[in-house]
Design a protein around this motif. Sequence first.
Motif, PDB file in Angstrom:
ATOM      1  N   ILE A 168      47.909  -4.096  -4.995  1.00 50.13           N
ATOM      2  CA  ILE A 168      49.007  -5.058  -4.914  1.00 50.13           C
ATOM      3  C   ILE A 168      49.174  -5.474  -3.452  1.00 50.13           C
ATOM      4  N   PRO A 193      50.667 -12.935  -4.309  1.00 51.63           N
ATOM      5  CA  PRO A 193      51.315 -14.200  -4.668  1.00 51.63           C
ATOM      6  C   PRO A 193      50.787 -15.419  -3.928  1.00 51.63           C
ATOM      7  N   VAL A 226      52.868 -11.886  -9.148  1.00 50.48           N
ATOM      8  CA  VAL A 226      53.261 -10.585  -8.595  1.00 50.48           C
ATOM      9  C   VAL A 226      53.427  -9.562  -9.707  1.00 50.48           C
ATOM     10  N   ILE A 258      52.334  -4.188   0.565  1.00 53.80           N
ATOM     11  CA  ILE A 258      53.130  -5.426   0.505  1.00 53.80           C
ATOM     12  C   ILE A 258      53.931  -5.669   1.772  1.00 53.80           C
TER      13      ILE A 258
END
Length: 478
Positions: A168, A193, A226, A258
Amino acid sequence: MGRAFVYVILGGGVAAGYAALEFTKRGVSHGELCIISEEPVAPYERPALSKGFLLPESPARLPSFHTCVGANEERLNPKWYKEHGIELVLGTRVKSADVRRKTLLTATGETISYKILIIATGARALKLEEFGVSGSEAENVCYLRDLADANSLVKVMQSCAGGNAVVIGGGYIGMECTASLVINKINVTMVFPEAHCMARLFTPKIASYYEDYYQSKGVKFIKGTVLSSFEFDSSGKVTAVNLRDGSRLPADMVLVGIGIRPNTSLFEGQLTLEKGGIKVNGKLQTSNNSVYAVGDVAAFPVKLFGETRRLEHVDSARKSAKHAVAAILEPEKTGEFDYLPFFYSRVFAFSWQSFGDNAGEVVHFGDSSGSTFGAYWISKGHLVGSFLEGGTKEEYEAIANATRLQPAVEDLAEVGRQGLNFALTVSKRPLPTPPIEVSRSSLVVEKPVYAWHATAGVVLAASVAGFAYWYGRRRRRW
């Protein structure tokens, strides 16, 4: 119960190690310096955690990457600190600070006082819970910020060789750790994103080069969405990742990268904050003159751009730490921190470096299908930033020097045609000579000067000094 030191470094990361080395080079006495760190080990080179530490064969382990080996300097192992009379207070959390009283209170109840404090608290990894997603505590959900995180990540990686990992985030941690996961024979899907990886630094064209290579290694990219939730098994391990766009990804492990947030909480309401960090002047001094801040936590004036910035990179941590120590011990001889923003990374067989600012119009050069290519950023008619993949030491130095010189650029197409030769040519020009002070007056002249300019300057300075002497004697008579 308490201890007192002349100098205290709060934080045990990269900046602390480089500051300690600089203190010893400048003759700090035994017993004057203390480093307080929440980590149980002496300062180390944090970039190793996302690179050599994760390799399946001959991985990097302490003490091999204690600071300051990252800058080809002495390696500072625990014995080194002892030999130099530097107190390491490890595994210790500071729960409150009082800059007016110059004291720090640890979680164990000890008070540590100082005359000069260097804040090197760095930053912490942002957690999913801060974005409304729970599950960070699952044993196969990993973050990477410190040695404990790295050890946990290695254990999880070893338990799911041949399995599926979901990463992520598409920034530094995401890109570097994905490369390590692939080398460990784990299937990776990256989720972020933005429209492309490393969005804060790369252009779409630069990003596509790396993404194409990652895809050739089996990495999948899911962009523009996301994480929304996890699925767990009966033991609490994550088994799948659900995305906001409706996708569901099976997962044996999850790595989250992130972003970070500076550790400023101890000093909120006591020191001036800016850009999310602690505001400092050109000598890395905060709004309290007995406190300095360095590394990720410091928001400092970047002279090249005439504005305050907070930079999250190891190079800034190393150099700001050294400059702060120089400013503390030799304030009269130390000018303002004149830093050229610098970022780099090494993944797979790639090695890139970037200098300055990625603002304005971009000019790409070189063959992105080959091994060497780059880009220049032009703003208000001047070169303000540069990027190069696959360069030699000379070529990296050239784009750094060219960026610092900020030459005027009239024809963007011509700069693109010249490519690296533009930087190589510009970098041969001498860097601007800093101003020199004449006597102790406020008169400053620039080099080079004509002889009569210098003579006039000296005469004027002498006149000012003479007047000051006469005026001082009169005041004493009054």
